[in-house]
Design an enzyme around this catalytic site. Sequence first.
Site, PDB file in Angstrom:
ATOM      1  N   HIS A 356       0.793  -1.225   0.000  1.00 10.00           N
ATOM      2  CA  HIS A 356       0.000   0.000   0.000  1.00 10.00           C
ATOM      3  C   HIS A 356       0.825   1.276   0.000  1.00 10.00           C
ATOM      4  CE1 HIS A 356      -4.177  -1.401   0.340  1.00 10.00           C
ATOM      5  NE2 HIS A 356      -3.667  -2.435   0.979  1.00 10.00           N
ATOM      6  N   LYS A 544      -7.438  13.895   5.425  1.00 16.44           N
ATOM      7  CA  LYS A 544      -6.680  12.654   5.336  1.00 16.44           C
ATOM      8  C   LYS A 544      -5.695  12.610   6.499  1.00 16.44           C
ATOM      9  CE  LYS A 544      -5.416  13.828   1.202  1.00 16.44           C
ATOM     10  NZ  LYS A 544      -5.620  12.631   0.381  1.00 16.44           N
ATOM     11  N   ARG A 545      -5.079  11.478   6.685  1.00 17.40           N
ATOM     12  CA  ARG A 545      -4.073  11.343   7.735  1.00 17.40           C
ATOM     13  C   ARG A 545      -2.998  12.420   7.565  1.00 17.40           C
ATOM     14  NH1 ARG A 545       0.569   8.026   7.624  1.00 17.40           N
ATOM     15  NH2 ARG A 545      -0.148   7.186   5.635  1.00 17.40           N
ATOM     16  N   LYS A 550       1.853  13.879   2.361  1.00 18.34           N
ATOM     17  CA  LYS A 550       0.540  14.294   1.876  1.00 18.34           C
ATOM     18  C   LYS A 550       0.454  15.813   1.713  1.00 18.34           C
ATOM     19  CE  LYS A 550      -1.758  10.222   3.826  1.00 18.34           C
ATOM     20  NZ  LYS A 550      -2.326   9.612   2.601  1.00 18.34           N
ATOM     21  N   THR A 652      -7.978   6.837  -1.535  1.00 19.01           N
ATOM     22  CA  THR A 652      -9.390   6.517  -1.744  1.00 19.01           C
ATOM     23  C   THR A 652     -10.263   7.741  -1.458  1.00 19.01           C
ATOM     24  OG1 THR A 652      -9.508   5.625   0.518  1.00 19.01           O
ATOM     25  CG2 THR A 652      -9.172   4.058  -1.276  1.00 19.01           C
ATOM     26  N   LYS A 656     -13.764   9.297  -3.337  1.00 22.28           N
ATOM     27  CA  LYS A 656     -15.012   9.681  -2.662  1.00 22.28           C
ATOM     28  C   LYS A 656     -15.396  11.113  -3.012  1.00 22.28           C
ATOM     29  CE  LYS A 656     -13.611   6.591   1.003  1.00 22.28           C
ATOM     30  NZ  LYS A 656     -12.749   6.529   2.178  1.00 22.28           N
TER      31      LYS A 656
END
Length: 803
Positions: A356, A544-545, A550, A652, A656
């Site tokens: 992942h 998100k985390r 990120k 993901t 969404k």
Amino acid sequence: MTSINTVEKMKKAVRDKLKLNFGCTVDEATEGQMMRASALALREIMADREISTKRNTREKHLRQVHYLSMEFLMGRSLMKNAYNLGVGDILTKALDELGFHAADVFEAEPDAALGNGGLGRLAACYLDSLSTLEIPATGYSICYELGIFRQRIVDGQQVELPDDWKELGSAWLLPKPQESEKVHFGGTLRRFWDNDRLHVVLEGATEVMAVPCDMEIAGYKTNHVNCLRLWDAKSTTPLDMSLFSQGEYLRATEQHAMAETIAKVLYPEDNHIEGKSLRLKQQYFFVSATVQSVVRKHIEVYGTVMDFHKKNVFQINDTHPALVIPELMRILMDDAGLNWDEAWEITRQSVAYTNHTVLSEALERWPQELIQSLLPRIWEIIVEIARRYQDQVDEFYHDPAKTAEMAIVWDGQVRMANLCVAVCMAVNGVSALHSDILRHDLFKDAYGMTPEKFQNVTNGIDHRRWLSEINPGLNHLIIELTGGDGYLMHPLELKKLEQFADDHNVLDRLSVIKLENKERLAKHIKRASGVVLDPNAIFDVQSKRLHEYKRQLLNVLHIIALYHALQDDPGMEMRPHAFLFGAKAAPGYAVAKRIIRLINSLADQVNHDPICKDKLQVAFLENYRVSMAEVLMPASEVSQQISLAGKEASGTGNMKFMMNGALTIGTLDGANVEMHEVLGDENMFLFGLHADEVVRRKAEGYMPQMVYAHDEKLRRVVDQLKFGFRDGVSYDDLAQRLLMSDEYMLLEDFASYCDAEQRMAEAYADRDRWNRMSLLNIARSGIFAADRAVAEYADNIWHVDHR
């Protein structure tokens, strides 16, 4: 089979559950008790269906999928299960007629604290699709008592609090102590020969009982029900009554406390040996219990393990469950009496591995001494696997450097990703770009040896939950325009929406639905935190985390630049713009926690500046979780997917947002690449370096100080970090981190990112254009449904039939 297909039957079922389980009537019940009674009523339906599913699996001798993951981020289950069972409206009306507001009863349910981020949410989506596609499957994890943590923001900083979700959430858990398994740690090995076979016996080990708690997972429009098996940890040592009687209460309960610590929290901090030891115990605990259970049940049906691989497949979600490999070998040899070669052939045909992320922290490496002391027999098996694999590598490459790179045991460490690649029958990435990186970079030498192992399965999301359930207005519009609800089982039918891309009436209705969702989110946030959002503002969201790759910090740098522009020209024309952040940082991740504090400092500065009124707003949404995402996604208009290219495996959240009509500002990273393939440049806002350009720039010697020196706007923004904001907190540490290393190349991508935000704002001003782009995003999102992803696993990796 239990049937609750009318409002009256549902009301009776809820009343009966209240009376039997809580000793109260509807008039005496709390919202929490009503939630639990409703859950128990639905569980009764699912229990009947699960029994039928298991019977069908046994009778037809179907191959079963065992999905192992440290996380299953389930969110709330009451409405989801009611929806899948086809009784959502019935339950809602029953609760209303019983004198409760159904929405409040649904809201009373806590999110199941069994996951952290995308990894766990993906696993939850796949469980839904596995049941819906009628694939016999079970998910396996740990029954965490407190899960990750409940986030509070105090003085701008993250504070972690226990998340005791099981008080109400346990309504979904069915303990099955009769199916408990014993897991062993430590001890010494004794060997002896008997009947020409070497026996290996573990002696003096610490024993922990793994007690299964099952959570049933109903499929949509099917009677098929699978389950998520969560292992709880209990001590097998009786309470020492003599110590207890002497008043030595802590010593008397010490063994119980040590055993139960295994299932206490998700991802204990591992920057010390105790934390590493606990993490390893957690991973082996749920893997060992799972393999023992699966093998035992297989023998009960078939009487032998020789065909085990034909009837079972383990899918391991990242490296956390990688110990399934040596554990299966151990059971096949030590318990079932197979020789090495027999056990090896079964094991290598029974396990598949999904990678992942390429980040080093997820490619786990365990200290050799830790595995030796905690898992002595597992250590021996890993060493033998490593020796044989190393011989294969030597024979294939004749290159000591490659041997060292691909080794499973090397330099005092056990490399779990290499173990997976060496043994598993399939290795897959989770987006086209990510899978290419696995083949040609991360595992390139292993790919050179066994290219047939490597596959791609782009992630997918449960579109029934993440569109139809959470966005009823959009769901009704889709059903009307496409002539039915066929897209719920065939998500590619969303493409029918494309014919309405130039229909102004449809685009206007889409805009009204979005505004209603924004108003709902604004009410939710005001109720939760007191922050007042303008529904007419652009809702620009990054949820998100919190991790540096990120690049939430890049988003912050751009907001600071906008703030500076407003200070320079208070009268500048600007569409109201609300930047919303939702994120948790790992408790030991100091830099991530500093970024959260920075976001809150910036929010405090912007939201108190009269110049920014009705133009610019920043909000950090406390305790981001699935139930919050369910309100946030339908209301979002801009989706921030801005990781450095080559770092995000898939994502993901991006799917969404897209499915709910938000437009993406993003790099060509992860599944953004495949989104771009179906959307084109004209329906998203791309920026930044490509993955190959990132590699090349770093090889050339990337110098962030040079970028800083040559960009006046950027220089002013970074300097603002040094000076801080109205709360008096300086972020010079973050500024220096950017200037000295900038590992994720925020400064390099800054100008391009600002340009993308400007292009987005210009597009937003043209409402017809924006709504058309939004509609096309929804229409082309069907390919990112979890049903498609799970069907690909079923066809290409697991080789099982599906609906």
